[in-house]
Design a protein around this motif. Structure first.
Motif: not given
Length: 86
Positions: A44, A59, A63, A74
């Protein structure tokens, strides 16, 4: 194309059917870019830095991608990516 220090492919994903084409058409270019980076096992923090977004924004994108693709983790998302990206 290079953004930051990470190569980012702009090639279209390998789509096999009309249903898959509809699914991919629901994704933004940024979401497809993020999927490719996830597929290439970037973390990330690496993804967010390379495309100049915050980790929280990454994030949120992830999502949204998971919601659009109807995947729930994930790991499931990574497996999904392996079907469509080189």
């Amino acid at each position: 194309l290079y953004e930051g220090h990470m190569p980012v492919s702009l090639k279209e994903p390998k789509v096999k059917s009309a249903d898959e084409q509809i699914l991919f058409s629901s994704l933004t270019k940024r979401e497809i870019q993020i999927l490719r980076l996830i597929h290439n096992n970037y973390r990330a923090s690496e993804i967010s830095k390379s495309i100049n977004i915050s980790v929280q924004t990454y994030r949120t994108h992830r999502k949204n991608i998971q919601r659009k693709l109807n995947v729930h983790s994930t790991i499931e998302l990574e497996k999904w990516c392996s079907n469509y990206f080189d």
